[in-house]
Each structure stands twice: as structure tokens, then as C-alpha cells.
Write an enzyme that holds these catalytic residues in place. Structure first.
Site, mmCIF file in Angstrom:
data_model
loop_
_atom_site.group_PDB
_atom_site.id
_atom_site.type_symbol
_atom_site.label_atom_id
_atom_site.label_comp_id
_atom_site.label_asym_id
_atom_site.label_seq_id
_atom_site.Cartn_x
_atom_site.Cartn_y
_atom_site.Cartn_z
ATOM 1 N NE ARG A 24 -3.944 -2.293 2.101
ATOM 2 C CZ ARG A 24 -3.939 -3.600 1.835
ATOM 3 N NH1 ARG A 24 -2.789 -4.243 1.672
ATOM 4 N NH2 ARG A 24 -5.066 -4.274 1.719
ATOM 5 C CG ASP A 312 -2.530 -14.208 4.857
ATOM 6 O OD1 ASP A 312 -3.326 -14.826 4.126
ATOM 7 O OD2 ASP A 312 -2.193 -13.020 4.633
ATOM 8 N NE ARG A 343 -1.640 -20.118 1.913
ATOM 9 C CZ ARG A 343 -1.391 -18.816 2.036
ATOM 10 N NH1 ARG A 343 -2.155 -18.052 2.799
ATOM 11 N NH2 ARG A 343 -0.363 -18.261 1.398
HETATM 12 C C1 S3P Z 1 -4.223 -9.056 1.923
HETATM 13 C C2 S3P Z 1 -5.454 -9.546 2.243
HETATM 14 C C3 S3P Z 1 -5.755 -10.962 2.457
HETATM 15 C C4 S3P Z 1 -4.487 -11.784 2.701
HETATM 16 C C5 S3P Z 1 -3.393 -11.422 1.729
HETATM 17 C C6 S3P Z 1 -3.052 -9.952 1.829
HETATM 18 C C7 S3P Z 1 -4.066 -7.616 1.691
HETATM 19 O O1 S3P Z 1 -6.412 -11.465 1.328
HETATM 20 O O2 S3P Z 1 -4.760 -13.156 2.618
HETATM 21 O O3 S3P Z 1 -2.232 -12.176 2.019
HETATM 22 O O4 S3P Z 1 -2.921 -7.110 1.688
HETATM 23 O O5 S3P Z 1 -5.086 -6.927 1.514
HETATM 24 P P1 S3P Z 1 -7.995 -11.292 1.205
HETATM 25 O O6 S3P Z 1 -8.279 -9.901 1.509
HETATM 26 O O7 S3P Z 1 -8.375 -11.604 -0.199
HETATM 27 O O8 S3P Z 1 -8.557 -12.265 2.205
#
Ligand code: S3P
Length: 425
Positions: A24, A312, A343
Site C-alpha cells: 500500500r 494467513d 491451503r
Molecule cells: C491481503 C489480504 C488478504 C491476505 C493477503 C493480503 C491484503 O487477502 O490473505 O495475504 O494485503 O489486503 P484477502 O483480503 O483476499 O482475504
């Protein structure tokens, strides 16, 4: 790579920068006015994919390890890339960039590696289309490569069927370019790094319950970002510290945002000895040092609102549950099937190969803990969190564990094996 059990696990570790926040900081810095200085950036392959995409759209970015300068182009300064944008293995890059690209005045094709080309993109195609975007899956199966033709957008109120920060963020980012307010309501609150950082850069995002709304019209202004350590990387040391007898590990400067701290809550619920020290704030994100000491664990139930806060970390929690007395039930976690690998299937298959008593369910798994594990041959499926999870399980499994494709940890934690080894010496 071959892993053997250890008898000692002690010392300090500093995990690399948070992956979500690193992505971000580059994305928002690229569409901000001024220069964003990022410290503690994660120089893993996923975040480097994000840098490369924005460089291809004319943003000047200087990266030297964990230090990055992003010379922002402003909201309307991105340029049409000369080639297809390659998001590598990164779902965050693919989905968040799509939100930004939907409202540009140029056309782009986005792609990624074999794993990205299997991951579901309809979850962003549908809401962005409702906002007026022109975005389509080139193979027609709802997956990348995606063709995005920049359009004039309008705000919507989207009721997301999944609690996903990637979906929420893609919509809010498109909302920066839309006419009128854009809102997203999720079934449960997902990580809120976009909301926090957008406001930190001067945007107007309001949150109430499970709804986040962005009011467009504000420019983003560059701000320094000090990225905290990634709690998703720290999770491997939390689990290792709890399952290796006599272990004691201090993990420095970890992000403990309440939308990410489910792993700490569950470790404590299972009886784990975890202490937060030196609590602080960096660039709108709460941080702490985390001290973990070995303690015998008991099973628990994990489901509902806590799931997005530890999504995660579920692979390593499942491995940890094998060392706990009693049964651990993971439910409401069907999202695990559409991560870098399936997973649920991969964890159940490999934990079973190591001697664990695990059942696969529709939306999670049931782990009957307390059976000793033994080494096995583990295929990482080129999924970084699977590789690190089994390197941790191997610390307290009899005999040797061989992990193939182990180098995939470079996605989120390039020095993971070195840091783990140092603690055992
Ligand atoms: C993330 C959101 C999650 C996570 C990914 C990183 C992010 O995915 O599993 O590793 O940076 O917004 P989801 O929002 O699709 O669950």
C-alpha cells in the site's frame, strides 16, 4: 531443503516489514503528490512486483533494500504502460491495482504467474463493473490476464459476499476516481490498512462497523511510512516458540493492528505464554515487541469474525494444533482454498503425511492434537506460507523433513531459514 528437530530455540528476531502495508505504501505513494519515504519496506518478490508495475506506469521509484523513495505522480499522473503489467505471484498487487486502473484514461492488461492465473478475480470484476469500469478476464474464466479499459466511474454501496481486504481496497481505490461516495460492507471486518493509510495520506475514509466509505475529491499527499514487522511472518516464530520445549523468543517491532492480531488471541486462548512489550504507533499502525515462551497447549475452536484477522496464519495454527492436547476446529475459512495454494487440502495432506490426525471439512479442518509428528516429504506448492509452516512443524517432528520448492519464502520472508537457524544455535 532438509529440516531436523531442534533442542534449543532462543533469542531475538526482527521479522521483515508487513507485506500488506509495504504494497500500500508504494501504491498510495505512487498516486500521491510529493515524495513518500518508506522505511522498513519488505523487499520480497510480491512487493517488488508492485514497484515494477508502478515504474512501468512512469512513477520514479528508488528502492535500496528496506528503504524506498516513491516520487508520486498524483492521482491523475500515471502513464499508460508500454507492456503488460506483471503482478507475479501477488494477489494484493493484482486486485488493488485493478481498482486504481479502472478509473484511468488509458487501457492496461494485467497478468501474473501460473498461481495468479488460477485465482478468482470475479470478486473484483463484479463490483468494479457496477462502478462503470470496463474490466474483463481475457481467458473468460474469471481469472487473469485481465483487460482493463479506463472509464468514468461512479460510487456504489457494495455488499461484499466475502470478508476480503483485497476486494474492499480495490473498490475504495476505484472510489478515489469515482463521482460520489463509495461504500463497502463486509460480512466481517477485514484488515483495515488501506483505510488507515488513505486517511494518513489525506483522503476521507469513514468506517462504521463492517462498512467503510470513501468520499472522493481529496488529493493524496505523500507522508513518511515506517512499515512495522509483519505479524504474519512473526506467526511462524510464535508457533515455533510454543511448540519447542524451553523455547523463548523475542520478536521485535511487530504490527499488532486489531484487524490482524487474531493469531495472538488464539495462541493465548490455547494456553500460549505471549507478552506484548514496548507498545507504540508507527504511521497510523500500532506495534509491539512480542515475547513468546514455550507452554503446553490445548485445542480450541476458531471461526466467525476472527477468521479474517488471522487468515494467513491458519496454516501455521493448524500445525501448532497438532502439538496441543485435544481437538482444534477451524471453520468459516473456505477462503483458504483460493490463496496461493488450496491451503486446506495442502495442510491436511501434509500434516497427515507427518503422522497427524487431521480431517478436511468444507470450510476448514479438524485437528485431533497430541499425536507425535515425524518427518516427511513436503511439497510447498510454491506457497511461501506452506513452506514456512512445515519448517516450523519439523522443529518438533522426529527425523528429517524435506521441503521442495522451499525457496518460495522469498515472496514474503527472504531470510526466513537463516533467522530460524540462528535461534537454534
Ligand atoms: C491481503 C489480504 C488478504 C491476505 C493477503 C493480503 C491484503 O487477502 O490473505 O495475504 O494485503 O489486503 P484477502 O483480503 O483476499 O482475504
Amino acid at each position: 531443503m532438509i529440516f531436523s528437530p531442534v533442542t534449543r530455540l532462543r533469542g531475538e528476531v526482527k521479522v521483515p516489514g508487513d507485506k500488506s502495508i509495504s504494497h500500500r505504501s508504494v501504491m498510495f505513494g505512487s498516486i500521491a503528490r510529493g515524495t513518500t519515504e518508506i522505511t522498513g519496506f519488505l523487499p520480497g518478490a510480491d512487493c517488488l512486483s508492485t514497484i515494477s508495475c508502478f515504474k512501468n506506469m512512469g512513477v520514479a521509484i528508488e528502492q535500496d533494500g528496506e528503504h524506498v523513495l516513491v516520487h508520486g505522480s498524483g492521482l491523475y499522473g500515471l502513464k499508460a504502460p508500454e507492456k503488460v503489467l506483471d503482478c507475479g505471484n501477488s494477489g494484493t498487487t493484482t486486485r488493488l491495482i485493478s481498482g486504481i486502473l479502472a478509473g484511468q484514461d488509458f487501457d492496461v492488461t494485467l497478468t501474473g504467474d501460473a498461481s495468479i492465473q488460477k485465482r478468482p478475480m470475479r470478486r473484483i470484476i463484479d463490483p468494479l463493473t457496477q462502478m462503470g469500469a470496463s474490466i474483463s478476464s481475457i481467458p473468460g474464466n474469471g481469472c487473469a490476464p485481465l483487460a482493463i479499459r479506463g472509464q468514468r466511474l461512479h460510487g456504489i454501496h457494495y455488499n461484499s459476499p466475502v470478508a476480503s481486504a483485497q476486494v474492499k481496497s480495490a473498490i475504495l481505490l476505484a472510489g478515489l476516481y469515482a463521482e460520489g461516495k463509495t461504500c463497502v460492507t463486509e460480512p466481517y471486518v477485514s484488515r483495515n490498512h488501506s483505510e488507515l493509510m488513505l486517511n494518513y495520506f489525506g483522503a476521507d475514509v469513514q468506517t462504521e462497523g463492517t462498512t467503510a466509505c470513501l468520499h472522493p475529491g481529496k488529493e493524496l499527499c505523500a507522508r513518511p511510512v515506517n512499515v512495522p514487522g509483519d505479524i504474519s511472518s512473526a506467526a511462524f516464530f510464535l508457533a515455533a516458540g510454543l511448540i519447542v520445549p524451553h523455547a523463548e523468543i523475542l520478536i521485535r517491532n511487530v504490527g499488532i493492528n486489531p484487524t490482524r492480531d487474531g493469531i495472538i488471541r488464539v495462541c493465548r486462548e490455547m494456553g500460549g505464554d505471549i507478552t506484548l512489550l514496548n507498545e507504540d504507533f508507527h504511521s497510523a499502525e500500532p506495534t509491539a515487541d512480542i515475547l513468546v515462551r514455550h507452554k503446553s497447549l490445548h485445542g480450541t475452536e476458531i471461526g466467525g469474525a476472527i477468521i479474517p484477522t488471522l487468515i494467513d496464519e491458519l496454516p501455521v495454527l493448524a500445525a501448532m494444533a497438532c502439538f496441543a492436547e485435544g481437538t482444534t476446529i477451524i471453520r468459516d475459512a473456505a477462503e483458504l482454498k483460493v490463496k496461493e495454494s488450496n491451503r486446506i487440502a495442502v495442510m491436511v495432506h501434509h500434516l497427515t503425511a507427518m503422522g497427524a490426525d487431521v480431517e478436511e471439512t468444507e470450510d476448514g479442518m479438524i485437528i485431533h492434537g497430541g499425536k507425535p509428528l515425524h518427518g516427511a516429504l513436503i511439497d510447498s506448492h510454491l506457497d511461501h506460507r506452506i513452506a514456512m509452516t512445515f519448517a516450523v512443524a519439523a522443529l518438533n517432528a522426529e527425523g528429517q523433513t524435506e521441503i521442495t520448492g522451499a525457496e518460495c519464502v522469498n515472496i514474503s520472508y527472504p531470510n526466513f531459514y537463516q533467522d530460524l537457524k540462528k535461534l537454534s544455535q
